[in-house]
Design an enzyme around this catalytic site. Structure first.
Site, PDB file in Angstrom:
ATOM      1  CB  THR A  52      -0.770  -1.381   1.307  1.00 20.40           C
ATOM      2  OG1 THR A  52      -1.082  -0.706   0.083  1.00 20.40           O
ATOM      3  CG2 THR A  52      -0.620  -2.860   1.036  1.00 20.40           C
ATOM      4  CG  ASP A  53      -0.259   3.272   4.639  1.00 14.39           C
ATOM      5  OD1 ASP A  53      -1.294   2.882   5.241  1.00 14.39           O
ATOM      6  OD2 ASP A  53       0.832   3.458   5.200  1.00 14.39           O
ATOM      7  CB  CYS A  54       0.003   2.947  -1.977  1.00 14.24           C
ATOM      8  SG  CYS A  54       1.012   1.491  -1.706  1.00 14.24           S
ATOM      9  CE1 TYR A  55      -2.213  -0.659  -6.377  1.00 13.69           C
ATOM     10  CE2 TYR A  55      -0.248  -0.198  -5.064  1.00 13.69           C
ATOM     11  CZ  TYR A  55      -0.884  -0.279  -6.297  1.00 13.69           C
ATOM     12  OH  TYR A  55      -0.199   0.024  -7.438  1.00 13.69           O
TER      13      TYR A  55
END
Lengths: 135, 402
Positions: free
Chosen positions: B138-141
């Site tokens: 994901t964008d954050c992970y």
């Protein structure tokens, strides 16, 4: 009369011969087969209890050795890893030869190797993998 | 005059509390009566060690750099799948989980030599565990793969969380069929070849507090060599079963949900279990102190093996078919003798619960309390009792037709 429990390893070329039958006739022994397996490339394995006169049993074992059969005493093949045993005793009711007994005073499971017939039931039944049978 | 837990704790701190085990109190009450026993004894310690269903651990392994979100992906510990559908780096591993490539009972009976319970034992023992995870980015992970050694000393939290332990009484398992069967109660030989049982009997925690007067939510206990707490009633908690005159359940009854810091535990009391032909589990050691608040608690803890009756159940037909047939009842005194009589057959008995370990745990807990290292807790809420109306429901099956 003495009784000896032995593990016989047969070389593959002997698997087809009636060796045990010859041995018991020749030395006037009684025998009880505890375990037998034949795997053609490796030869055969027989766990046997021999009953007879002390001299006869010894001579029978010498005769088998001459035939290039490897003989091991059975008790040496069965071990308990004491550090793994929790002394629950679930093996005791399964053991057919009273080799595993629960001491009613201490509630410790005692393993009497001499009485073991290497049926391997305890190896399967032990939840903690404490019993090891090497044949 | 009844005494309070607070008074007992003051005595413990002053090194003056009188602590005896659940075996010892039985003799004391027999000799001196409940009145005298209550006056003399402050705490009774119980103990049990056996394969306990529904055990597991959860971990927070810490965030990787770059970050990974395991939720929605998959994760294995030493090849055993762990549940990671919670968040980013929280995992739960159950004792009965098996590696994907374990052949199970494809060739019956399977060996089940390694599973979740064994991973827990090795992790507690401080061994490095192989972590393997795969997920989406994901964008954050953004990270998708993780392969690393994992050690208990490096993780944020490692918590033992067992949702059903310490069964109050249990079945005696036999086999009426003509062939050997392989069950969670062990190998059962055909035609009543053996009878396996699984309770610490006289030392069992809930058999010494049959109406859950002192053991409740919040009770501190000995768990896996360290300390833990009762966090809830266990699943399948079934207090409404028939009981004897002294309130001892005659069927499997109460259970506990327990929780504790795995980092303080000891692999000698958390052992991986393999049940041949069945699967894996975890051998768990539990000890619970029971405050002797009044004569009634002295009476309850004086329960002896002859007072505990367990139902004999056929595991070849009755148990698998969910029939409630009971072949009879037998006392723990008879089970402990090594053989029981069923019909006119003498049947050797095999315990799954280790009395040796149960005694060891009760003694250890007694020592900790005497030294002031372990104080008692007041339950914050009682467990549902026989008046609760709780019954043990079978699955309500409603076939799906589309």
């Amino acid at each position: 009369m003495i009784s000896r429990r032995v593990v016989l390893h047969f070389p593959s070329e002997l698997v087809g011969q009636p060796i045990i039958s010859n041995t018991v006739k020749r030395y006037n022994l009684e025998f009880n087969i505890l375990k037998a397996s034949i795997a053609p490339p490796e030869g055969g394995l027989l766990v046997l209890e021999l009953l007879g006169g002390k001299k006869d049993v010894q001579e029978a074992l010498d005769y088998l050795k001459e035939l290039k059969i490897k003989i091991e005493s059975l008790s040496r093949d069965v071990t308990r890893k004491d550090d793994l045993c929790v002394h629950c005793g679930v093996c005791v009711a399964l053991c057919p030869s009273d080799a595993l007994v629960l001491n009613q005073a201490t509630w410790q499971v005692e393993f009497v190797a001499d009485k073991c017939v290497a049926c391997e039931l305890c190896v399967k039944a032990c939840p903690y993998a404490a019993m090891e049978v090497r044949l | 005059m009844p005494r309070t837990i607070q008074e007992i704790n003051e005595k413990i701190k002053a090194g003056k509390a009188v602590v005896v085990t659940a075996e010892e109190i039985t003799g004391i009450v027999k000799k001196k009566g409940v009145g005298k026993a209550f006056q003399e004894v402050d705490v009774v310690t119980t103990g049990t060690f056996g394969p306990m269903c529904s055990s597991g651990m959860y971990l927070n392994i810490g965030h990787t750099k770059p970050r990974i979100k395991l939720g929605g992906g998959t994760c294995k510990l030493n090849g055993v799948p762990a549940y990671c559908g919670l968040a980013a780096v929280d995992l739960f591993l159950g004792a009965a989980q098996l590696p994907d490539d374990d052949p199970r009972n494809k060739i019956h009976p399977g060996g089940f030599r390694y599973g979740g319970g064994h991973v827990i034992e090795e992790f507690v023992a401080g061994k490095d565990i192989e972590l393997e995870a795969s997920t989406y980015g994901t964008d954050c992970y953004p990270r998708r793969e993780l392969r690393s050694w994992l050690n208990i000393k490096d993780v944020n939290e490692a918590v033992l969380f067992n949702i059903r332990n310490a069964y109050q009484n249990y079945n005696v398992a036999v086999n009426l069929s003509d062939k050997a069967i392989f069950t969670y109660m062990g190998i059962l030989k055909p035609r009543l070849g053996n009878a396996n049982y699984c309770s610490a009997g006289v030392l069992s925690p809930l058999l010494n507090d049959p109406l859950y007067r002192t053991i409740g939510i919040g009770t501190r206990l000995f768990l896996g060599g360290g300390e833990g707490f009762v966090s809830w009633q266990g699943t399948q908690h079934n207090p409404s079963v028939p009981r004897t005159e002294r309130e001892v359940p005659r069927r499997p009854a109460g259970t506990l949900c327990v929780i504790g810091d795995l980092k303080g535990m000891d692999a000698r009391y958390l052992r991986g279990v393999s049940m041949y032909g069945y699967g894996t589990s975890l051998g768990v050691g539990i000890g619970i102190p029971i405050p002797i608040l009044d004569e009634e608690m002295a009476f309850f803890t004086s329960v002896a093996d002859e007072d505990i009756l367990a139902p004999i159940v056929d595991y070849s037909k009755g148990y698998p078919e969910l029939k409630s047939d009971v072949l009879g009842e037998v006392s723990y005194k008879d089970l402990r003798s090594g053989k029981i009589t069923i019909g006119n057959k003498e049947v050797p008995t095999g315990p799954l619960s280790s009395l040796t370990k149960a005694r060891e745990i009760a003694q250890l807990l007694k020592g900790r309390i005497e030294k002031g290292e372990f104080v008692l807790t007041e339950a914050v809420e009682r467990l549902p009792g026989k008046e609760s109306g709780i019954t043990f429901k079978a699955f309500q099956e409603r076939p799906i037709e589309r």
